[in-house]
Design an enzyme around this catalytic site. Structure first.
Site, PDB file in Angstrom:
ATOM      1  N   ASP A  21       0.832  -1.103   0.029  1.00  0.00           N
ATOM      2  CA  ASP A  21      -0.041   0.124   0.171  1.00  0.00           C
ATOM      3  C   ASP A  21       0.846   1.152   0.035  1.00  0.00           C
ATOM      4  OD1 ASP A  21      -2.777   1.154   1.988  1.00  0.00           O
ATOM      5  OD2 ASP A  21      -2.517   1.420  -0.131  1.00  0.00           O
TER       6      ASP A  21
ATOM      7  N   LEU B  13      -3.588   7.446   9.072  1.00  0.00           N
ATOM      8  CA  LEU B  13      -2.647   6.915   8.192  1.00  0.00           C
ATOM      9  C   LEU B  13      -3.137   6.873   6.947  1.00  0.00           C
ATOM     10  CD1 LEU B  13      -1.577   3.871  10.281  1.00  0.00           C
ATOM     11  CD2 LEU B  13      -0.224   5.839   9.857  1.00  0.00           C
TER      12      LEU B  13
END
Lengths: 397, 288
Positions: free
Chosen positions: A287, A321
């Protein structure tokens, strides 16, 4: 020793003094390569009476299939969702840099974006070998959007082809789509996508377990970054996490789940719980965001700004995040270290499992005879030392 | 015949491997003069192959000018089946050494004309100048290669149907499913191996002891085809202690070179007594 040319003139390379990952074990075997594929040396010996033209001494290192990253948003300043400038060049640049991390195939990921971005990116023909797109959004939950910009989220009007085409343009280059199954009319979309051979992944969702199970019955087989952007596990409604041990998965099907093993997005104890519950389904993903590979500071992701601090990447001005900047080889090492799994399991979580997820394990993700010779040479600390694509060395440390 | 007895399997394997190594090295094979080696399969020679590979990796032994001829292969088993003898030879030997593929010969159990394949194999051996050293094993029923009990002792390479015992013994390699075990093989004949200039038979383990006894302490008999080598000018049997369990102590001691003069002399006197008793029984006296 002359090489017999009865079947092919192409040179044969034999990698010796190495341990290769085969049949789920590291074995002291040589690796033979010809014309970009792994060659069966026994057939070569008996059928063709052939030999190796070159021998490469690997110094007792490990040879593993090249890593496959199914969720990567960009890196080294390139943002796949930005779609500014030369898209092909951007993808190629990232492809080249992540060879250093042992990644030989990946799915450039587009976060929730306006339709024109999708149309623009989709219109580009990505000619690089095996690189198809992961569309993460926009059919996701507002409460669980994470770093995705809220104004581009969408819902299904009627589900089915019309909604998908209107948003995405076409789906020829797409490998995965992440969506939230609790959205109304999602079932038709899930069936449509999985019917086309596209992996449907559940993520950025508020779904409970029964909604998730229904989605799996309609064809979903992946969970996007498990634990993140979904309801937490609860003992009376395990939510999407419960798919790992659900008894309502159709027989013969397996649910895979992505894990960002960067030490930040998932607590090691949670990683261990997931791994122990369902080891065969664990797929390591990075990611990774634009800032991966770049020095600390402010950068752009999708339509938003993010802030890099050390190994953390936040949505600028918040503590949310915003994707990770860990590299795939770091994830493999971290996973092995905190889960105590074998070297083979750690390597397979980044190679075999993503290949199985994407349905390409007959070509990628393994060192079986006849598969593409995309592989990496690692030392015993699982640091990547050399990367090969189609049998050619494309990077060395 | 020479009977070499080592304490255990590993020592027997090592002795045999060293013998093969020394024969090849002393022969000094070249491109004009190959060393022809006959080779077995099965569990017995595995230790020997491992040692040979070790000698090769140490630089003490090259197979560049060695031609090999295997004893047998199953009929109808795909060549790349893990239990085929092609797979066995590749995994246990060929892939670890520097032998050239065209110098290896294994019968093709999938040939369209099996008889022709067998005849061709015999011709290949002849063309290679005959076998210098044929290494073989022994079955629990005393067979060499797949020359099951009843095989002609002058047989040549041919198609053979396997004995029930052998099929059952092999079942463990086919998931204990008798229906999956091949029932026919191509095998060199007893005569084919007898033509070799030297023969070395490896026999290890207590389950082979009775066969060894029949092979060397009883007569030449087609029910124990290894016994044919009693009539070969140059044979060595290499075994471990367990394989000698059915032999006479006298035989073992003789070949171990451990018969002392005391025993020899007591033999002499006991033989005299036996003769005297025999004569008495038959009312013949020579000591009158």
């Amino acid at each position: 020793m002359p090489s017999n040319k009865s079947v092919s003139d192409a040179p044969i390379t034999q990698f010796v003094s190495c341990r290769i990952l085969k049949d789920h074990r590291l074995q002291w075997e040589d690796l033979w390569v010809r014309e970009g594929k792994i060659l069966n040396p026994e057939k070569l010996f008996f059928d063709e009476e052939g030999f190796a033209d070159h021998k490469v001494d690997c110094g007792n290192k490990i040879i593993a299939p090249g890593f496959i990253d199914v969720q990567i948003n960009g890196g080294y300043g390139i943002d796949f969702s930005q779609a500014s400038g030369d898209i092909r060049r951007g993808v190629a640049q990232v492809a080249k840099k992540i060879l250093e991390h042992g990644v030989t195939s990946f799915c450039p990921t587009l976060v929730t974006s306006p339709p024109d971005i999708y149309h623009k990116v989709q219109s580009v023909h990505l000619s690089l070998p095996f690189i198809s797109i992961h569309l993460e959004g926009p059919f996701i939950s507002e409460q669980k959007r994470g770093a995705h910009p809220p104004k581009f989220l969408r819902t299904f009007k009627a589900g089915g082809v019309a909604d998908l085409m209107e948003t995405y343009g076409h789906l020829d280059n797409v490998a995965l789509v992440t969506l939230a199954p609790e959205l109304a009319n999602s079932a038709a979309a899930i069936r449509e996508l999985s019917g086309r051979g596209i992996v449907v992944s559940l993520g950025h969702s508020m779904a409970d377990l029964s909604q998730a199970e229904e989605a799996v019955q309609n064809g979903a087989i992946f969970i996007t970054h498990l634990f993140n952007a979904m309801l937490p596990f609860h003992h009376r409604d395990p939510g999407i996490v419960g798919l790992l041990t659900s008894d309502r998965i159709p027989p013969g099907r397996m649910v895979y789940y992505g894990m960002i093993a960067d030490g930040i997005h998932t607590h090691p104890a949670a990683l261990r719980i997931a791994h122990r519950a369902h080891p065969a389904g664990l797929v390591l993903v990075t990611d990774a965001v634009t800032a991966m590979g770049l020095p600390p500071g402010q950068h752009s992701l999708g339509q938003q700004q993010i802030d890099i601090q050390g190994l953390h990447a936040y949505v600028a001005g918040t503590t949310t995040l915003s994707g990770s900047i860990a590299t795939m080889d770091m994830c493999v090492r971290h996973f092995r270290e905190v889960s105590g799994c074998t070297v083979e399991a750690a390597l397979e979580a980044a190679s075999l499992h993503p290949a199985q997820l994407l349905g390409v394990s007959n070509r990628k993700g393994t060192l079986e005879f006849g598969t593409d010779a995309d592989f990496i040479v690692l030392d015993d600390t699982l640091t990547v030392r050399e990367t090969y694509i189609a049998g050619q060395q494309v990077w060395r440390k | 015949m020479r009977l070499v007895i080592l304490d255990d399997y590993d020592l027997a394997s090592e002795w045999a491997a060293k013998y093969i190594r020394n024969r090849i090295v002393q022969f000094k094979p070249t491109a004009d003069r190959y060393f022809t080696l006959g080779l077995p399969t099965g569990s017995t020679p595995l230790g020997c192959y491992r040692k040979l590979i070790e000698y090769h990796k140490n630089g003490d032994l090259s197979f560049k000018y060695v031609k090999t001829f295997n004893m047998d292969e199953y009929v109808g088993l795909p060549r790349d089946h893990p239990e085929s003898y092609h797979s066995y030879m590749w995994n246990n030997f060929f892939k670890h050494i520097d032998i050239e593929p065209q110098n290896t010969h294994i019968l093709d159990g999938n040939a369209s004309d099996l008889q022709a394949e067998c005849a061709a194999f015999e011709q290949q051996i002849t063309a290679a100048g005959g076998i210098e050293l044929f290494v073989g094993g022994i079955g629990p029923d005393g067979h060499i290669a797949f020359n099951e009990p009843g095989s002609s002792l002058v047989s040549r390479t041919r198609v053979k149907t396997l004995a029930k015992d052998t099929i059952v013994a092999n079942a463990r390699f086919f998931g204990n499913d008798l229906s999956k075990v091949p029932t026919m093989t191509l095998t060199v004949g007893v005569g084919t191996v007898m033509d070799a200039r030297e023969v070395m038979i490896l026999i290890t383990g207590a389950h082979k002891a009775f066969a060894l006894y029949k092979a060397i302490e009883e007569g030449v008999n087609h029910m124990w085809t290894v016994s044919a080598f009693q009539q070969h000018p140059r044979t060595i049997f290499v075994c471990d202690e367990d394989a000698t369990l059915e032999l006479r102590v006298k035989t073992v001691k003789y070949f171990k070179g451990t018969i002392s003069t005391k025993i020899l002399s007591s033999n002499f006197f006991s033989t005299l007594i036996i003769i005297k008793n025999m004569l008495l029984e038959h009312q013949i006296s020579i000591f009158e």
